[in-house]
Design an enzyme around this catalytic site. Structure first.
Site, PDB file in Angstrom:
ATOM      1  N   GLU A 242      -4.701   6.038   0.863  1.00 51.00           N
ATOM      2  CA  GLU A 242      -4.179   4.821   0.339  1.00 51.00           C
ATOM      3  C   GLU A 242      -3.710   3.658   1.633  1.00 51.00           C
ATOM      4  O   GLU A 242      -3.297   2.639   1.165  1.00 51.00           O
ATOM      5  CB  GLU A 242      -2.768   5.248  -0.303  1.00 51.00           C
ATOM      6  CG  GLU A 242      -2.033   4.278  -1.006  1.00 51.00           C
ATOM      7  CD  GLU A 242      -3.107   3.703  -2.332  1.00 51.00           C
ATOM      8  OE1 GLU A 242      -3.711   4.386  -2.747  1.00 51.00           O
ATOM      9  OE2 GLU A 242      -2.430   2.544  -2.749  1.00 51.00           O
TER      10      GLU A 242
ATOM     11  N   TYR B 140       3.257   2.493  -0.666  1.00 46.40           N
ATOM     12  CA  TYR B 140       2.931   3.733  -0.380  1.00 46.40           C
ATOM     13  C   TYR B 140       2.009   3.821   0.831  1.00 46.40           C
ATOM     14  O   TYR B 140       2.403   4.338   1.960  1.00 46.40           O
ATOM     15  CB  TYR B 140       2.687   4.635  -1.559  1.00 46.40           C
ATOM     16  CG  TYR B 140       2.016   6.031  -1.191  1.00 46.40           C
ATOM     17  CD1 TYR B 140       2.997   7.020  -1.419  1.00 46.40           C
ATOM     18  CD2 TYR B 140       0.749   6.334  -0.654  1.00 46.40           C
ATOM     19  CE1 TYR B 140       2.569   8.378  -1.009  1.00 46.40           C
ATOM     20  CE2 TYR B 140       0.384   7.542  -0.302  1.00 46.40           C
ATOM     21  CZ  TYR B 140       1.273   8.688  -0.523  1.00 46.40           C
ATOM     22  OH  TYR B 140       0.693   9.768  -0.241  1.00 46.40           O
TER      23      TYR B 140
ATOM     24  N   SER C   1      -2.787   9.315   4.430  1.00 42.25           N
ATOM     25  CA  SER C   1      -3.227   9.081   3.008  1.00 42.25           C
ATOM     26  C   SER C   1      -4.462   8.034   3.137  1.00 42.25           C
ATOM     27  O   SER C   1      -4.356   7.090   3.670  1.00 42.25           O
ATOM     28  CB  SER C   1      -2.359   8.638   1.975  1.00 42.25           C
ATOM     29  OG  SER C   1      -2.963   8.292   0.793  1.00 42.25           O
TER      30      SER C   1
END
Ligand code: GDP
Length: 332
Positions: free
Chosen positions: A127, A149, A125
């Site tokens: 992220e 996360y 991701s």
């Protein structure tokens, strides 16, 4: 004729369902794993019922990983199972660490023990890039996550690289930027806007409350991104790739486009609620897809306007009682 077997974790989610459709079209035998077969059967998109096999796999159970690989003998394994919530990237850091991070080490260990020829794709991701990142982000951008996360996803990416280099496994990470579709969960802003635009058009709602309208994201169509991941596993060498659209749009632009599709002016319906602003936003998230373009010949086919129209149209159809194309409400 069946040519290959693929195992997909998180098959009932958005990406799992699109990938399953793609692989079935390529004549794969598709096996999906899930924590709860009965629930996953109910959540599967209509077109997949009876075409994919479902097996139970709690990602925290290491022995089961080895058992399943020995049983299914897949050539390709796609890991889409993850805790994923738009605003909940800080909720339950320990569980996020287990499922999004440690579980990937378990899968890699199971591959190493059972069959080292299994090709593995990890859904990573954007992220992993934090507030201090450069922009746009590429495979070379230093990853300094800002959330549990992102930290868990980064751990998984590191393990993918370690198993690739140290054990020679064919393991890849796809660093995915936001990818949406009519099957996106309602917690995400794109689907929330698409659905509410459709509801307002049909007279089922009269306003839409949102947070920061100026927030920008690099949004693409999930169907394009699963094709990118499949291509990654068809290469001669395993590698990591950023998959993104390469452009950003604001929440406001998304609203304008969604309401415009149903002939309405978003300014008459959308209320910006400062209380719903996120406490912090990441650096401008936008992917540099040069490597995927060059090495995989991949680029997104669906642009932002087409994506928004597809999403609003699907919600209009579902809300008017037409056959649903949405099916999977959970994201992965
Ligand atoms: P993600 O944060 O990139 O995983 O995806 P989201 O779809 O949850 O959020 C995208 C952006 O939309 C963020 O910057 C949010 O602050 C912004 N946003 C504005 N209003 C809303 C809303 O009502 N719900 C969500 N989820 N996001 C919103």
């Amino acid at each position: 004729m069946t040519i290959k077997t693929a195992l997909i974790t998180g098959i009932a989610g958005q990406d799992g369902s699109y990938l399953a459709e793609l692989l079935l079209a390529e004549e794969y035998r598709v096996i999906g794993t899930t924590r709860d077969v009965r629930r996953a059967s109910a959540d599967l998109v209509a077109g997949l019922s009876g075409k994919v096999e479902l097996l139970e796999w709690n990602m925290l159970d290491e022995r089961r990983a080895t058992e399943l690989l020995a049983l299914c003998r897949p050539q390709e394994l796609y890991n889409f199972a993850a805790c994923s919530f738009g605003s909940g990237m800080y909720d339950d850091p320990v569980e996020i660490g287990e499922v999004n991070g440690l579980a990937v080490a378990r899968i890699l260990e199971a591959i190493r023990e059972t069959d080292q020829s299994i090709r593995f794709c990890q859904a990573s991701s954007r992220e992993i890039f934090g507030a201090e990142s450069e922009s746009p982000q590429s495979e070379q951008t230093p990853a300094i996550p800002r959330s549990p996360y992102g930290a868990a996803k980064l751990y998984a990416d590191s393990m993918v690289r370690i198993y690739r280099r140290h054990y020679g496994l064919f393991a890849c990470s796809a660093i995915l930027f936001n990818h949406e579709s009519p099957r996106r969960g309602l917690d995400f802003v794109t689907r929330k806007i698409a659905r509410e635009a459709a509801r307002i058009k049909l007279g089922l709602a009269s306003e839409l409350r949102l947070g920061n309208l100026e927030a920008r994201r690099d949004w693409g169509f999930a169907g394009d991104y699963v094709r990118g991941m499949w291509l990654m596993l068809q290469q001669r060498q395993a590698d990591d790739y950023v998959l993104a659209s390469g452009e950003t749009h604001s929440v406001r632009e998304f609203c304008e486009c969604a309401f415009g599709y149903v002939g309405l002016d978003y300014r008459d319906y959308v209320q910006e609620d400062a209380a719903a602003y996120r406490p912090s936003e990441p650096t401008l998230l936008v992917g540099n897809i040069s490597k995927a373009k060059q090495a995989l010949g991949w680029e997104p086919r669906v642009g932002i306007r087409e994506l928004v129209s597809m999403m609003v149209e699907a919600d209009l159809q579902t809300l008017s009682g037409k056959p649903s194309v949405i099916g999977a409400e959970n994201s992965v």
